[in-house]
Design a protein around this motif. Sequence first.
Motif, PDB file in Angstrom:
ATOM      1  N   HIS A   1       0.792  -1.237   0.000  1.00 34.34           N
ATOM      2  CA  HIS A   1       0.000   0.000   0.000  1.00 34.34           C
ATOM      3  C   HIS A   1       0.827   1.292   0.000  1.00 34.34           C
TER       4      HIS A   1
ATOM      5  N   HIS B   1       1.193   6.745  -0.292  1.00 30.54           N
ATOM      6  CA  HIS B   1       0.502   5.591  -0.840  1.00 30.54           C
ATOM      7  C   HIS B   1       1.017   5.317  -2.254  1.00 30.54           C
TER       8      HIS B   1
ATOM      9  N   ASP C   1      -2.619   1.208  -4.178  1.00 29.03           N
ATOM     10  CA  ASP C   1      -3.527   1.706  -3.156  1.00 29.03           C
ATOM     11  C   ASP C   1      -4.349   2.878  -3.681  1.00 29.03           C
TER      12      ASP C   1
END
Length: 349
Positions: free
Chosen positions: A191, A199, A203
Amino acid sequence: MSIKNQSKLQRFGELQQARVIALFSLVGMSITFLMMCFAIKNANITLAISLLFASAVYGVAFYLVNNKNHVKLSSYIIIYSLYALMLYLVYSGGVASTGPLWIFIVPPVSLYVHGLRRGLINITVFVLLICLIMFIPQSVYAHAIYPIEFKLRLLYSFLTISFLSALYEYSRSQLYNNALELNQKLHHLAHYDDLTGLHNRRDAQRKLNKKMAVANISKSFSILLCDIDFFKLVNDKYGHSAGDAVLTELSQVFKASLRETDYVARWGGEEFLFILAQTDQAEAFDVAERLRCAVFQKTVSLDDEDIKVTVSIGIKEYQQNLTSDQLINDADKALYEAKRLGRNRSIPA
């Protein structure tokens, strides 16, 4: 790792513990009830009443964990009623003075329920109590009589079982902690971008799809697609370590400039994707300009070099029936237009 994702493995561990507690309470209830029947057959009414009470306690524990999900309360009822029953069996001798032979179930159950540290403390207290019961002279108070050889071998065996149970519990807890740590690392890799801490693209795609699934007219959102201008020249002139430093520093600028409800991810290379919650295109333009100005004013210092960069930003407000690819493509076209017009600017789609 976020608490939500970390707790998945913890919840699995708690579910497993609940199953073990339920099974132990059910088995304990059955065995003590069966032992009560034998005690009645042998006309040992006092022992039979004690075992009936223990069976009822285990039944309550089973009900609490199985029907009310009170795992902690049920585990406390089980372990302390077990201590009390074992101490009574040592004190009374049970059937034909075989009661003390049941104490070997105490170490594994105690360590499983309470964990290594507290379990060992409880086992130590338990050992001291059974020593008091067995070794205090009959003249002080009446209790079951055991040969000294039996008492010593019972203690040696109990301590050996306790050591092996503690070793197993230590190994089990280490494996569990290692699994949590590995899960945390895997979650981070899945992620988050390792360089910037933002991120990652995977993600961001998940976040975008989720946002689109709940978006409606009253809760619109917008995205920004941001690209660092002439980033290749930074790498060529100053080296890739300088390029990494620029990406890292700008990531901090982006996070500091956004609201808590906004989202930023490294989309790829020197591109960043922003998802602005409850923001129309005009408001998104204001956010983009704030970000652009913050980057323009930022100086990245590396050794003796001061590096300044600019960004170009494409803006697109989500509209019904747009797919995620269409939304990204529209923002990318606006970004390309910002590049074509001279860079260091924000352009709405």
